[in-house]
Scaffold this active site. Sequence first.
Site: not given
Ligand code: GLA
Length: 344
Positions: A78, A103, A174, A246, A308
């Site tokens: 982000r 992304h 990813h 996350d 990631e």
């Molecule tokens: C990343 C983001 C998540 C989500 C995924 C895609 O991992 O951090 O919040 O948006 O991508 O689904």
Amino acid sequence: MISEFGITSKGEKAKLYSMKNGNGMEAAVTDYGASLVKVLIPDKDKKIQDVVLGYDSAIGYEKGDVYLGASVGRVANRIGGASFELDGKIFELTANDNGNSLHGGREFYNKRMWEVTGAEDNSVTFTIHSPDGDQGYPGNAEISITYELTEDNEIKIQYHSVPDKDTLFNLTNHSYFNLSGHASGSVLEQEVMIAADAFTKADEESIPTGELVSVEGTPMDFRDYKAIGKEIESSYEALVFGQGYDHNWVLNGSGMRTVAGMRSKETGIVMQVDTDLPGLQFYTGNFLVSEAGKEGAEYKKRHGACFETQYFPDAVHKEHFEGPQVKAGEAYSTTTVYRFSVEN
Ligand code: GLA
């Protein structure tokens, strides 16, 4: 080996490139999105397991919006407010996630056909031309991603570009891994290790506040292997905000090093992650609902986990976070390795 991998709605013919090593391991990648499609490895009972979530053809990759196997850029994760300043100029991005850019925001790299600029038995290089202003980012860039399957059972991914203007780069992969097999369901019993003493605290929209928080005594502590599901339902604020894991972990050390691991007791398959990057988004598929995957599999919430590797989210707005700025004429080069082994 090269095979047909479907035709996209634009009439583009995608191909699947399969690589094999001498240990019976196989990996396949496609030029649609420069995506990782398959990772096949014999488990402790010599049964072949495909440990990465994916689709049967390029059409699935074109339709899907959960980034299965995806190459993500120019800036993965982000950017708060979907804009940034560089060299005194403001650049506007597309807000596709609560007013923030996620992304790349639009015209995603994982939704493009990449050119194959190198294909050998054990490696494939994909390249795209990303023009000045692409997704809102400055500078023309030829971006290449090389996937290699080594004799050490590694999938090595190398990212490279030299932009012609100062810009930002933060590419990642990813892939969702499930070491009991892509169609085996929940990963909550599989164990994960992350070599990080801290994570970046984030707000409800997953934008870092700038604060680094110690993992000590929290459900974010993965310094020793533990089951993903052990504390995932805890009321710890970060887990409530993320609806599970996350988050970005502040990886210990620097340079190429082992930063994370995952293992399944069921298959004995172990994966280790090496990178030269400072951060890792460990994401537990919290937003997977019902994705029609390979061979009739249905992927639901927490059926895979992503590792990631990245510069920290929103680093462009945080002076004390490294990257992702790259100067005109300078090389952006980074490497991430997913290494597999089997324990009995
Ligand atoms: C990343 C983001 C998540 C989500 C995924 C895609 O991992 O951090 O919040 O948006 O991508 O689904």
